[in-house]
Write a protein that holds these residues in place. Sequence first.
Motif, PDB file in Angstrom:
ATOM      1  N   PRO A  71       1.018  -1.151  -0.177  1.00  0.00           N
ATOM      2  CA  PRO A  71      -0.174   0.215  -0.097  1.00  0.00           C
ATOM      3  C   PRO A  71       0.782   1.419  -0.013  1.00  0.00           C
ATOM      4  O   PRO A  71       1.931   1.281   0.649  1.00  0.00           O
ATOM      5  CB  PRO A  71      -0.826  -0.133   1.156  1.00  0.00           C
ATOM      6  N   LEU A  72       0.256   2.193  -0.495  1.00  0.00           N
ATOM      7  CA  LEU A  72       1.042   3.620  -0.586  1.00  0.00           C
ATOM      8  C   LEU A  72       0.568   4.562   0.468  1.00  0.00           C
ATOM      9  O   LEU A  72       1.265   5.321   0.774  1.00  0.00           O
ATOM     10  CB  LEU A  72       0.864   4.408  -1.995  1.00  0.00           C
ATOM     11  N   ALA A  73      -0.785   4.107   0.993  1.00  0.00           N
ATOM     12  CA  ALA A  73      -1.297   4.952   1.876  1.00  0.00           C
ATOM     13  C   ALA A  73      -2.393   4.023   2.588  1.00  0.00           C
ATOM     14  O   ALA A  73      -3.000   3.276   2.301  1.00  0.00           O
ATOM     15  CB  ALA A  73      -1.798   6.243   1.402  1.00  0.00           C
ATOM     16  N   SER A  74      -2.665   4.723   3.983  1.00  0.00           N
ATOM     17  CA  SER A  74      -3.900   3.830   4.701  1.00  0.00           C
ATOM     18  C   SER A  74      -4.646   5.036   5.430  1.00  0.00           C
ATOM     19  O   SER A  74      -4.237   6.238   5.427  1.00  0.00           O
ATOM     20  CB  SER A  74      -3.317   2.930   5.729  1.00  0.00           C
ATOM     21  N   GLY A 128      -4.712   6.977 -10.339  1.00  0.00           N
ATOM     22  CA  GLY A 128      -4.413   5.622 -10.649  1.00  0.00           C
ATOM     23  C   GLY A 128      -4.183   4.938  -9.326  1.00  0.00           C
ATOM     24  O   GLY A 128      -3.451   3.959  -9.285  1.00  0.00           O
ATOM     25  N   ILE A 129      -4.935   5.257  -8.369  1.00  0.00           N
ATOM     26  CA  ILE A 129      -4.728   4.584  -7.143  1.00  0.00           C
ATOM     27  C   ILE A 129      -6.392   3.897  -6.894  1.00  0.00           C
ATOM     28  O   ILE A 129      -7.183   4.250  -7.260  1.00  0.00           O
ATOM     29  CB  ILE A 129      -4.472   5.477  -5.916  1.00  0.00           C
ATOM     30  N   PHE A 130      -6.224   2.549  -6.278  1.00  0.00           N
ATOM     31  CA  PHE A 130      -7.590   2.113  -5.652  1.00  0.00           C
ATOM     32  C   PHE A 130      -7.308   1.516  -4.284  1.00  0.00           C
ATOM     33  O   PHE A 130      -6.370   0.959  -3.827  1.00  0.00           O
ATOM     34  CB  PHE A 130      -7.837   0.871  -6.959  1.00  0.00           C
ATOM     35  N   PRO A 131      -8.625   1.219  -3.537  1.00  0.00           N
ATOM     36  CA  PRO A 131      -8.513   0.832  -2.393  1.00  0.00           C
ATOM     37  C   PRO A 131      -8.523  -0.736  -2.511  1.00  0.00           C
ATOM     38  O   PRO A 131      -9.176  -1.362  -3.333  1.00  0.00           O
ATOM     39  CB  PRO A 131      -9.892   1.252  -1.553  1.00  0.00           C
ATOM     40  N   TRP A 132      -7.969  -1.557  -1.275  1.00  0.00           N
ATOM     41  CA  TRP A 132      -8.043  -2.958  -1.548  1.00  0.00           C
ATOM     42  C   TRP A 132      -7.553  -3.491   0.098  1.00  0.00           C
ATOM     43  O   TRP A 132      -6.195  -2.939   0.247  1.00  0.00           O
ATOM     44  CB  TRP A 132      -6.986  -3.552  -2.581  1.00  0.00           C
ATOM     45  N   PHE A 133      -8.434  -4.020   0.737  1.00  0.00           N
ATOM     46  CA  PHE A 133      -8.061  -4.258   2.061  1.00  0.00           C
ATOM     47  C   PHE A 133      -9.182  -5.379   2.483  1.00  0.00           C
ATOM     48  O   PHE A 133     -10.167  -5.351   1.998  1.00  0.00           O
ATOM     49  CB  PHE A 133      -8.021  -3.026   2.997  1.00  0.00           C
ATOM     50  N   TRP A 149      -3.609   1.457  -3.205  1.00  0.00           N
ATOM     51  CA  TRP A 149      -2.607   0.881  -3.834  1.00  0.00           C
ATOM     52  C   TRP A 149      -2.454   1.512  -5.231  1.00  0.00           C
ATOM     53  O   TRP A 149      -3.388   1.959  -5.886  1.00  0.00           O
ATOM     54  CB  TRP A 149      -3.159  -0.697  -4.315  1.00  0.00           C
ATOM     55  N   SER A 150      -1.215   1.519  -5.760  1.00  0.00           N
ATOM     56  CA  SER A 150      -0.831   1.524  -7.019  1.00  0.00           C
ATOM     57  C   SER A 150       0.349   0.622  -7.497  1.00  0.00           C
ATOM     58  O   SER A 150       1.507   1.194  -7.591  1.00  0.00           O
ATOM     59  CB  SER A 150      -0.634   3.118  -7.339  1.00  0.00           C
TER      60      SER A 150
END
Length: 226
Positions: free
Chosen positions: A19-22, A38-43, A52-53
């Motif tokens: 992940p690039l951020a939370s 270009g970022i999407f959530p995945w958790f 994520w990217s």
Amino acid sequence: MNAKFYDFPDPLYAPAFAPLASGGDLSEDCLLSAYSAGIFPWFSEDEPILWWSPDPRAVLDPREVRVQKSIKPYLKRYEIKFDADFRGFINLCKSVREREKQGTWISEQIAEAYSRLADAGIAHSVEAYEDGELAGGLYGLIFGRVFCGESMLSLKSNASKVALIRLCEVLAKFHFLIDCQIMNDHLKFMGAKEMAREEFLALFADLSAQDSGFERFADLKIPRGV
């Protein structure tokens, strides 16, 4: 009311596969700020919201989708509908994965957030039916000429593959790119390829700024038969 802009880290400098951020939230503003970069959530449900990217990125050119000989009989078997029942479909994805204990990131919060995006005309479903019953499909988001795929489901053999093939057949004429996010064997089987993140982000910025070429996704003509 003006949209709130969420300031995400530059995805060019994100880890390759972490992940690039939370944090943040799943509001429309936050999701659109992420996807536009270009970022999407995945958790998972027991985790904070992770963004994520990845590098590389899995993508599919609709003109290059593979229709294997073994899939061709199923093209006649299923009727494909666009946006017929988005909420029903995403909740089905959630309940099936929970029931099969597969582990799912599609929580109640996710299902509601993406259903709101569907109400706003951003998220879309591609549903496969057999004899009037939902057999599978996929859903994602459209930005310009990019379809950001999110999840696929097959309750019956190859239903999600048929949904993807029909989606590709429709989007190819509009020169779309399908963002598959992360490569897996299923996507590779269908013709997806990996693209360096820097190249993907530049292409996404270009294509997402273009007009889709159609008024309503639900009104697009879907092929029938082989």
